[in-house]
Structures are given as structure tokens and as C-alpha cells.
Design an enzyme around this catalytic site. Structure first.
Site, mmCIF file in Angstrom:
data_model
loop_
_atom_site.group_PDB
_atom_site.id
_atom_site.type_symbol
_atom_site.label_atom_id
_atom_site.label_comp_id
_atom_site.label_asym_id
_atom_site.label_seq_id
_atom_site.Cartn_x
_atom_site.Cartn_y
_atom_site.Cartn_z
ATOM 1 N N LYS A 63 6.328 -4.666 8.757
ATOM 2 C CA LYS A 63 5.049 -5.364 8.794
ATOM 3 C C LYS A 63 5.193 -6.673 9.576
ATOM 4 O O LYS A 63 4.420 -6.955 10.473
ATOM 5 C CB LYS A 63 4.579 -5.641 7.363
ATOM 6 C CG LYS A 63 3.302 -6.420 7.277
ATOM 7 C CD LYS A 63 2.813 -6.541 5.851
ATOM 8 C CE LYS A 63 1.666 -7.543 5.786
ATOM 9 N NZ LYS A 63 1.147 -7.710 4.435
ATOM 10 N N GLU B 217 17.181 -7.115 7.801
ATOM 11 C CA GLU B 217 17.788 -5.784 7.691
ATOM 12 C C GLU B 217 17.249 -4.843 8.765
ATOM 13 O O GLU B 217 18.001 -4.143 9.452
ATOM 14 C CB GLU B 217 17.478 -5.170 6.309
ATOM 15 C CG GLU B 217 18.147 -5.849 5.135
ATOM 16 C CD GLU B 217 17.353 -7.029 4.598
ATOM 17 O OE1 GLU B 217 16.469 -7.551 5.318
ATOM 18 O OE2 GLU B 217 17.638 -7.443 3.460
ATOM 19 N N GLY C 222 3.074 -4.611 1.972
ATOM 20 C CA GLY C 222 4.096 -3.628 2.340
ATOM 21 C C GLY C 222 4.162 -2.475 1.360
ATOM 22 O O GLY C 222 4.227 -1.298 1.750
ATOM 23 N N ARG C 223 4.113 -2.783 0.066
ATOM 24 C CA ARG C 223 4.255 -1.729 -0.954
ATOM 25 C C ARG C 223 2.988 -0.903 -1.107
ATOM 26 O O ARG C 223 2.955 0.035 -1.890
ATOM 27 C CB ARG C 223 4.680 -2.348 -2.288
ATOM 28 C CG ARG C 223 3.773 -3.461 -2.777
ATOM 29 C CD ARG C 223 4.442 -4.273 -3.879
ATOM 30 N NE ARG C 223 3.660 -5.422 -4.315
ATOM 31 C CZ ARG C 223 3.674 -6.611 -3.735
ATOM 32 N NH1 ARG C 223 4.415 -6.814 -2.661
ATOM 33 N NH2 ARG C 223 2.952 -7.607 -4.199
ATOM 34 N N LYS D 86 16.450 -14.343 0.568
ATOM 35 C CA LYS D 86 16.477 -14.108 2.026
ATOM 36 C C LYS D 86 16.913 -15.370 2.755
ATOM 37 O O LYS D 86 17.752 -15.340 3.658
ATOM 38 C CB LYS D 86 15.068 -13.750 2.526
ATOM 39 C CG LYS D 86 14.553 -12.387 2.163
ATOM 40 C CD LYS D 86 13.203 -12.200 2.869
ATOM 41 C CE LYS D 86 12.429 -11.019 2.355
ATOM 42 N NZ LYS D 86 11.088 -10.927 2.934
ATOM 43 N N HIS E 103 19.909 15.019 -19.512
ATOM 44 C CA HIS E 103 21.346 15.092 -19.757
ATOM 45 C C HIS E 103 22.030 13.769 -19.471
ATOM 46 O O HIS E 103 23.254 13.722 -19.313
ATOM 47 C CB HIS E 103 21.952 16.213 -18.908
ATOM 48 C CG HIS E 103 21.419 17.561 -19.304
ATOM 49 N ND1 HIS E 103 21.994 18.332 -20.286
ATOM 50 C CD2 HIS E 103 20.323 18.247 -18.902
ATOM 51 C CE1 HIS E 103 21.295 19.452 -20.446
ATOM 52 N NE2 HIS E 103 20.269 19.413 -19.615
ATOM 53 N N GLU F 244 7.392 -5.568 -7.850
ATOM 54 C CA GLU F 244 7.097 -6.607 -6.859
ATOM 55 C C GLU F 244 5.662 -7.102 -7.073
ATOM 56 O O GLU F 244 5.343 -8.248 -6.786
ATOM 57 C CB GLU F 244 7.282 -6.064 -5.434
ATOM 58 C CG GLU F 244 7.483 -7.162 -4.414
ATOM 59 C CD GLU F 244 7.999 -6.651 -3.064
ATOM 60 O OE1 GLU F 244 9.212 -6.734 -2.809
ATOM 61 O OE2 GLU F 244 7.180 -6.180 -2.263
HETATM 62 O O1 F6P Z 1 11.248 -8.602 0.818
HETATM 63 C C1 F6P Z 1 10.112 -8.009 0.354
HETATM 64 C C2 F6P Z 1 9.275 -7.469 1.452
HETATM 65 O O2 F6P Z 1 8.517 -8.479 2.014
HETATM 66 C C3 F6P Z 1 8.412 -6.339 0.931
HETATM 67 O O3 F6P Z 1 7.264 -6.762 0.327
HETATM 68 C C4 F6P Z 1 8.221 -5.532 2.147
HETATM 69 O O4 F6P Z 1 7.775 -4.246 1.812
HETATM 70 C C5 F6P Z 1 9.598 -5.568 2.738
HETATM 71 O O5 F6P Z 1 10.048 -6.871 2.474
HETATM 72 C C6 F6P Z 1 9.708 -5.248 4.191
HETATM 73 O O6 F6P Z 1 8.976 -6.146 4.968
HETATM 74 P P1 F6P Z 1 8.594 -5.809 6.460
HETATM 75 O O7 F6P Z 1 7.783 -4.565 6.466
HETATM 76 O O8 F6P Z 1 7.851 -6.999 6.958
HETATM 77 O O9 F6P Z 1 9.884 -5.594 7.229
#
Ligand code: F6P
Length: 585
Positions: A221, A227, A298-299, A548, A415, A384
Site C-alpha cells: 500500500k 520487508e 491493508g488488512r 519498525k 490432536h 491489528e
Molecule cells: O505494519 C503493519 C502494516 O502497516 C499493515 O497494516 C499492512 O497490512 C502492512 O504493514 C503492509 O503495509 P504495506 O502494504 O504498505 O507494505
């Protein structure tokens, strides 16, 4: 701020009544079912294709009346209307919250007549429907090209593997839905998902791939997530190295090599983001980028262009069906009175368990192997969203919020951890999810000659567990019943099942794209209901920021910068020093 101050739910009469009932509460599911032959019918509801049985919850008419009054007091229906019509209910980011707009049918298409005419749809000066459907059309056109083989890699080969690079909402939704809808994936196409910055993730996911037939989707987003951008650079590096090594493109630094590498990125990378300028800076042609908007969290974004990997895998028709599933539940949420409104009822029950009966966690147990990533997906959606300690006006919450969501598919969980749910000391409400018609209706031709007859339908055997577990959890087994089996008296206590362990059973016809959309929307609106009662902004996520920021600050120390190491607290310093020692540095 467009939100009025949240009510303090604990100050309402409904809350006080519920507190009164909860003190000394002795649930009696055996008795309640014995006394009321209609209990199952009374508490079973239909939401689109989902049959939802709430009767094995620790609820009575009186409790439900007060919970519904609480929902009225908190204005759940009114706030939902405010959300879907574009008011800035994400107060801390001053944003509209419009994931429901992602699945509004286009004018003139099936379902469009269900739209609330009052809900617009120009928000903050933008024609939301036009933007959503314009982007979907672009995603679908691209998906069709990949599926048909019209879109080819830099050496002219068709795409066989799509690798989605994203994290959080840009990963958990796509991977969960892809796994859920595996039977709908076009033959010859595969999707993989890289999320972790642990280099092992991208290494393993790309090790056996052919770069000439691989397409990367960088989904972020913000297009600023450490990452994802690191993995995207590693993927680009991998593409160039592999294509160069095989002689598919020049491996040297010549102008021809540079040109080939640029061409390779154009053919093997697309992006999904709200930050198209950053996408271009990475070297991805904006023509190959699909946008979305800051009004989608995002979620809550798997039904936006973030689902491009899914749209490619199952095709535009499947994706449209997926969106229609969401919309059916959105309409249920919008139009169904609270007392029959499934997401509202489930959200209220969660409040009952969390705030009055002391539950800390909530299990989600899909009896459908294809839903094996659903609990992980729900962890982000629920935790979240509702893991908050202040309300949307900045004041402290007045009661506990959030629940710890967790789970595994049945029967695997049986199990592993069900022991604690059946006989432990904690109250763990659980949602059991099953479908009637499996994708693969296998028969056990031979059986075991005992409990399993030759020709047994294995899915029936599977679902016998689904039905048996909720029954065992609800009704348990008394000491007398245990004794009647001839159990030695000393062992009787260990073999007693107390029962009164609450469960919700959700049954759908089959795991279709629509049903997967319905399940996601159901939980989105459960989260909404709880967040509204608690007075919290379920659409921000400030709690992930500090870690972060510190990771970036600490990175030089971990990379051996002595001054950066010296400035750390003693614990962090010692841990990093030990890490460097273990690395031989
Ligand atoms: O760290 C949380 C977050 O902001 C989430 O809400 C989001 O889904 C994820 O990181 C990834 O963010 P992006 O889509 O901006 O890479």
C-alpha cells in the site's frame, strides 16, 4: 474529527444489567436445550450462504436483549452507515473507511439494485465507483493476458508462476484466498507468496523457479515497507542474475545489458500500491501498476488490486464472484435488523465473553483444509484492528478490548490443543467453520472393517468430527456418565467434561469464491461491531510503528557499527554483541 465522542459502554444500563447477570453466572446448555425444543431454531440465522448456529453459545434471551440494547446505545447500525457512506471514521488518520466500496457492483451489473441509493457515491471529491471499477477492469485485463499467454516474459515465454511480494495485509489476504480457492486455480499457473525479510523466505520460494516464466507482483500500500522493498530488490537481483547466467540476457554492464535488464523488469514486475510515484522510482512501468486508495486499510484490502495474484489464479469471473460474496454480507449487515444480524450478533457475543465472562482468546477452527490460512488472516484483521487502548477521541478505553484470535484446521487441532478447550481452566469461545460439499469427494474403498465401512464418504467422516466437537464442548460428560462406562472411581474426575464451552457453527454449501468473500466480510463486520461498542478506531495501526522505527535505528549496530552499538541499552547491546560473536565478527 467527524466522529462524535464514543459512549462509555460501561456506563449504560445494558452494561450494568449484563454485569449483574455475569456475577454468579452458571451456564447450563444441557438444561437450556432440554427446556427449549426450539433453541437451535431460535438461534440459527442465515446470512447469504452462511448458516450460522449460535445456539451453543452461553446466551439466553435476557442476555441477548441487553447485548442488543448495548448495540443500540453504541449506534452500531448508524456508525456502519457512516462508514459505508464515506465519513472519516478512521479519526486518527482522518480517512474514510470504504472497503465495502471495493465490492459494490458496477451500475447495470447483477446486484447493483441492492445498493443503498443514499450512499452516494462521491467521497472527498472522488467518484469512488468509477475509480474502483476502473482499477478492477485494469487488473482483470492484465489477469486475462497472463492467463491466456498473451503476456509473455522477456524471452517470449508465457508466465507459469506468479510470486506476490508483500507483508501483512498485502500478503495474508492474497495467500489465504489463494489457498482457499486452490481448486479454482487455472491449470499451469501457480502463485507463491514471499513476505518475510528473512532471506530464507525468498530463497526457498524462488529456488526452483524459471526466471523466464516468473512474474513478480510487488504489493505494498505504502511502497515503503522495509520487508517488501528489500524482497522486491532481491527478486529483481535474482531475475537479472538468473537470466544473465543462462544467457537469456547479457550479463555485463554494457548498454545492451542495461537495456535488457530494464526490459526484463518491465515484463516480469508489476506493482500494486497507493504510491505510484514510488513504484516508478523502483523501475516498474506505471502502466504495469494497479492503484488503490488510502481509504482501504491493508488488512481490508484483499478485494482491491492487492488481490491481483488471486485474480490471475482464479480469473476475473472467479474474482467477481468473490467480490459478490463480500457484497452479499455487506448488504446483510446494512439491511438486517440487529436481532437477526449475524455479524452484529457474533460481535456482541464476543463482547459478552471478553468483557463479562473473562475470555482472553477466541479460537477459529475451519473444518476445511483449504482454509488453513484463515486463522492467520483473521489474526491481523482482528488484532491489528481492535488491539487498542485508547478510544477514537483519545481517551482511555473503559474496558478490555480485542481478543487473541488463533486456530488451526480441524481435525489437526483436535490432536493438538483441543484438550485445553475441553478440559482446561480457561473459557475459549470457538468458531467452527465447515462446508457441506468438498472439492474432492473421496471414498475410502476398503474402510477399516470396523468403524469405517467400505465405501465410506471421507468428507462425512471429517464432518462427523465437526458436529461431534461442538456437541462435546456444549454438553460435556458428567461424572455419572463416566462411571456408567465402568471407569475406576479414581480416574473419574480426569474423564469428566464440564461442557458449557461456547461454540458457533458456520456451515456453507461449498468453498466457492463467493463463500470465501462472505466469510471475510462476516469477520470484518464482527470486528466493526466490537470496535464500535468499545469506542475504538479499528482502522489505524499505530502500534506497529515503534518496532519498525527502532529496527531501522538498530540496523547499523547489528551490521557492526561500534558507535551505534554503544548507544543501545545494556540488554540490547549485549544481545547484539553476542550475535556478532556468533557470526564470528
Ligand atoms: O505494519 C503493519 C502494516 O502497516 C499493515 O497494516 C499492512 O497490512 C502492512 O504493514 C503492509 O503495509 P504495506 O502494504 O504498505 O507494505
Amino acid at each position: 474529527m467527524t466522529e462524535s465522542a464514543p459512549i462509555d459502554p460501561t456506563a449504560t444500563d445494558a452494561w450494568k444489567q449484563l454485569e449483574g447477570i455475569a456475577s454468579g453466572f452458571t451456564p447450563d446448555l444441557r438444561g437450556w436445550f432440554a427446556d427449549d425444543a426450539d433453541r437451535a431454531a431460535t438461534y440459527t440465522f442465515q446470512a447469504a450462504d452462511l448458516t450460522v448456529d449460535l445456539s451453543k453459545n452461553l446466551v439466553t434471551e435476557q442476555i441477548l436483549t441487553h447485548l442488543l440494547a448495548l448495540a443500540e446505545d453504541a449506534g452500531v447500525a448508524e456508525r456502519y452507515q457512516a462508514m459505508i457512506s464515506g465519513q472519516h471514521i478512521n479519526v486518527t488518520e482522518d480517512r474514510a473507511v470504504l472497503h465495502t466500496a471495493l465490492r459494490r457492483p458496477a451500475a447495470g451489473t447483477p446486484g447493483a439494485d441492492t445498493l443503498d441509493p443514499a450512499a452516494g457515491f462521491v467521497v472527498d471529491g472522488a467518484d469512488i465507483d468509477a475509480e474502483v471499477h476502473g482499477t478492477l477492469d485494469k487488473v482483470f485485463a492484465f489477469a486475462d493476458k497472463v492467463r491466456s499467454g498473451e503476456w509473455v516474459g522477456v524471452t517470449g515465454k508465457r508466465i507459469e508462476t506468479v510470486v506476490n511480494i508483500g507483508i501483512g495485509g498485502s500478503d495474508l489476504g492474497p495467500v489465504m484466498v489463494y489457498e482457499a480457492l486452490k481448486p479454482y486455480v487455472q491449470e499451469g499457473l501457480e502463485a507463491r507468496f514471499v513476505s518475510n525479510i528473512d532471506p530464507s523466505d525468498i530463497y526457498e520460494k524462488t529456488a526452483d523457479l524459471d526466471p523466464e516464466t516468473t512474474l513478480f507482483i510487488v504489493a505494498s500500500k505504502t511502497f515503503g515497507t522495509l520487508e517488501t522493498l528489500t524482497n522486491a530488490r532481491l527478486a529483481r537481483q535474482w531475475l537479472w542474475e538468473r537470466l544473465g547466467a543462462s544467457g537469456a540476457i547479457p550479463a555485463d554492464d554494457s548498454p545492451a545489458g542495461d537495456e535488457a535488464r530494464t526490459a526484463a523488469v518491465a515484463k516480469h514486475f508489476v506493482a500494486v500500491s497507493t504510491a505510484l510515484d514510488k513504484v516508478a522510482a523502483f523501475g516498474i512501468d506505471p502502466e504495469n501498476a494497479f492503484g488503490f486508495w488510502d481509504w482501504v486499510g491493508g488488512r481490508y484490502s484483499v478485494d482491491s488490486a492487492i488481490g491481483t495474484s488471486v485474480a490471475i489464479a482464479i480469473g476475473p469471473d472467479g474474482f467477481r464472484e468473490f467480490l459478490a460474496g463480500f457484497h452479499a454480507i455487506d448488504e446483510h449487515m446494512r439491511t438486517t435488523p440487529l436481532e437477526r444480524n449475524v455479524p452484529v450478533l457474533m460481535g456482541l457475543l464476543n463482547v459478552w465473553y471478553t468483557n463479562f465472562l473473562g475470555a482472553q482468546s477466541h479460537a477459529v477452527l475451519p473444518y476445511a483444509q483449504y482454509l488453513h490460512r484463515f486463522p492467520a488472516y483473521l489474526q491481523q484483521l482482528t488484532m491489528e484492528s481492535n488491539g487498542k487502548r485508547v478510544r477514537w477521541d483519545g481517551s482511555p478505553v473503559t474496558t478490555d478490548t480485542g481478543e487473541i484470535f488463533w486456530g488451526e484446521p480441524g481435525t489437526n487441532g483436535q490432536h493438538a490443543f483441543y484438550q485445553l478447550i475441553h478440559q482446561g481452566t480457561r473459557l475459549i469461545p470457538a468458531d467452527f467453520i465447515a462446508v457441506a460439499n468438498p472439492a474432492h469427494p473421496l471414498k475410502d474403498d476398503t474402510g477399516d472393517g470396523n468403524a469405517v465401512q467400505p465405501g465410506a464418504d471421507v468428507h462425512a467422516l471429517f464432518l462427523a468430527n465437526f458436529f461431534a466437537q461442538t456437541k462435546a464442548l456444549a454438553f460435556g460428560k458428567t461424572a455419572d456418565e463416566v462411571r456408567a462406562e465402568g471407569t475406576a472411581e479414581a480416574v473419574v474426575p480426569a474423564r469428566v467434561f464440564p461442557g458449557n464451552r461456547p461454540t458457533t457453527s458456520i456451515l456453507a454449501p461449498a468453498l466457492t469464491p463467493s463463500v470465501v468473500g462472505q466469510l471475510i466480510a462476516l469477520y470484518e463486520h464482527i470486528v466493526f461491531t466490537e470496535g464500535t461498542i468499545w469506542g475504538i478506531d479499528s482502522f489505524d495501526q499505530w502500534g506497529v510503528e515503534l518496532g519498525k522505527q527502532l529496527a531501522l535505528e538498530i540496523a547499523p549496530a547489528v551490521d557492526g557499527d561500534a558507535a551505534a552499538l554503544a548507544s543501545q541499552d545494556s540488554s540490547t547491546k549485549a544481545l547484539i554483541a553476542r550475535y556478532l560473536e556468533l557470526r564470528g565478527e
